[in-house]
Design a protein around this motif. Structure first.
Motif, PDB file in Angstrom:
ATOM      1  N   TRP A 144       0.827  -1.211   0.000  1.00 15.79           N
ATOM      2  CA  TRP A 144       0.000   0.000   0.000  1.00 15.79           C
ATOM      3  C   TRP A 144       0.865   1.266   0.000  1.00 15.79           C
ATOM      4  O   TRP A 144       0.446   2.301  -0.502  1.00 15.79           O
ATOM      5  CB  TRP A 144      -0.964  -0.010   1.183  1.00 15.79           C
ATOM      6  CG  TRP A 144      -2.109  -0.954   0.935  1.00 15.79           C
ATOM      7  CD1 TRP A 144      -2.315  -2.173   1.491  1.00 15.79           C
ATOM      8  CD2 TRP A 144      -3.171  -0.750   0.002  1.00 15.79           C
ATOM      9  NE1 TRP A 144      -3.447  -2.742   0.971  1.00 15.79           N
ATOM     10  CE2 TRP A 144      -4.001  -1.894   0.059  1.00 15.79           C
ATOM     11  CE3 TRP A 144      -3.522   0.277  -0.872  1.00 15.79           C
ATOM     12  CZ2 TRP A 144      -5.147  -2.029  -0.709  1.00 15.79           C
ATOM     13  CZ3 TRP A 144      -4.658   0.146  -1.647  1.00 15.79           C
ATOM     14  CH2 TRP A 144      -5.461  -0.998  -1.564  1.00 15.79           C
TER      15      TRP A 144
ATOM     16  N   MET B  17      -0.952  -5.244  -1.099  1.00 17.42           N
ATOM     17  CA  MET B  17      -2.210  -4.819  -1.686  1.00 17.42           C
ATOM     18  C   MET B  17      -3.066  -6.029  -2.063  1.00 17.42           C
ATOM     19  O   MET B  17      -4.266  -6.058  -1.855  1.00 17.42           O
ATOM     20  CB  MET B  17      -1.941  -3.947  -2.919  1.00 17.42           C
ATOM     21  CG  MET B  17      -3.131  -3.168  -3.405  1.00 17.42           C
ATOM     22  SD  MET B  17      -2.682  -2.030  -4.761  1.00 17.42           S
ATOM     23  CE  MET B  17      -1.898  -0.682  -3.877  1.00 17.42           C
TER      24      MET B  17
ATOM     25  N   LYS C 156      -8.446  -0.727   0.552  1.00 15.38           N
ATOM     26  CA  LYS C 156      -7.560  -0.608   1.715  1.00 15.38           C
ATOM     27  C   LYS C 156      -8.368  -0.444   2.990  1.00 15.38           C
ATOM     28  O   LYS C 156      -8.082  -1.081   4.013  1.00 15.38           O
ATOM     29  CB  LYS C 156      -6.616   0.590   1.529  1.00 15.38           C
ATOM     30  CG  LYS C 156      -5.594   0.735   2.643  1.00 15.38           C
ATOM     31  CD  LYS C 156      -4.674   1.923   2.427  1.00 15.38           C
ATOM     32  CE  LYS C 156      -3.635   2.019   3.529  1.00 15.38           C
ATOM     33  NZ  LYS C 156      -2.803   3.225   3.411  1.00 15.38           N
TER      34      LYS C 156
END
Length: 198
Positions: free
Chosen positions: A137, A195, A184
């Motif tokens: 992320w 991710m 997320k």
């Protein structure tokens, strides 16, 4: 070749090993490298063409052999590269691939579960290579709407991406960023999390 392969990426090593095992050893395994002639390499490529191998496969076979011969020359096992003077058949007509329509793609993405749904969507909208979906992320710069290709994965091992992709961002739209941030939030992920964990 073993000395040379030690410094190659996993995908390259796998390709070399496959070609060595499936093609080169059955054809040339009982010969010294220095005894292989340009005629022998041309006959090998011609035979593979007769077997119906695609032009790209023939190119890979020629390039792989050439690379082995170059390494052998570097270490003094032979004086010339017999693959260099060989010819490949002309490329045939390439029919246009039938790709799914945007409606078909959207229906597929809608039916997939997360995070696979977002992974397929991201691949479709950015043309990122599947092995480059190894995003964390922290690779997403939401403010600048950029997703950085930092790493790739092959057979469970991380490596750098293809040289032309490394350290270049994928440009995203505001809607793209919102979709990623929604995933997320839904997964309660932190910046250092994957991710698309798998």
């Amino acid at each position: 070749p073993i000395l040379k392969l030690a410094n190659k990426k996993g995908t390259t090593v796998h390709g070399y090993e496959t070609n060595i095992r499936a093609h080169y050893l059955p054809e040339f395994g009982d010969q010294q490298l220095s005894d292989i002639t340009i005629e022998a390499v041309q006959a090998f490529l011609n035979q593979k063409a007769l077997e119906g191998k695609a032009v790209q496969t023939l190119k890979n076979l020629k390039w792989g052999l050439s690379s082995i011969f170059v390494a052998a020359m570097k270490y003094g096992y032979m004086k010339s590269n017999p693959a260099r003077g060989t010819d490949l058949p002309p490329e045939g007509i390439k029919e246009r691939l039938q790709l799914p329509s945007s409606d078909q793609l959207n229906r597929l993405i809608a039916r997939l579960r997360e995070p696979v749904s977002t992974a397929v969507w991201l691949t479709a909208v950015t043309c990122v290579r599947p092995e480059e979906l190894a995003f964390k992320w922290k690779d997403l710069d939401a403010g600048r709407r950029e997703l950085w290709v930092v790493r790739a994965v092959n057979r469970g091992k991380l490596h750098t991406p293809k040289y032309h992709r490394a350290n270049r961002p994928i440009r995203l739209t505001g809607t793209d960023v919102e979709r990623l941030l929604a995933l997320k939030d839904r997964t309660k992920a932190k910046d250092d999390d994957w991710m698309f964990p798998n």
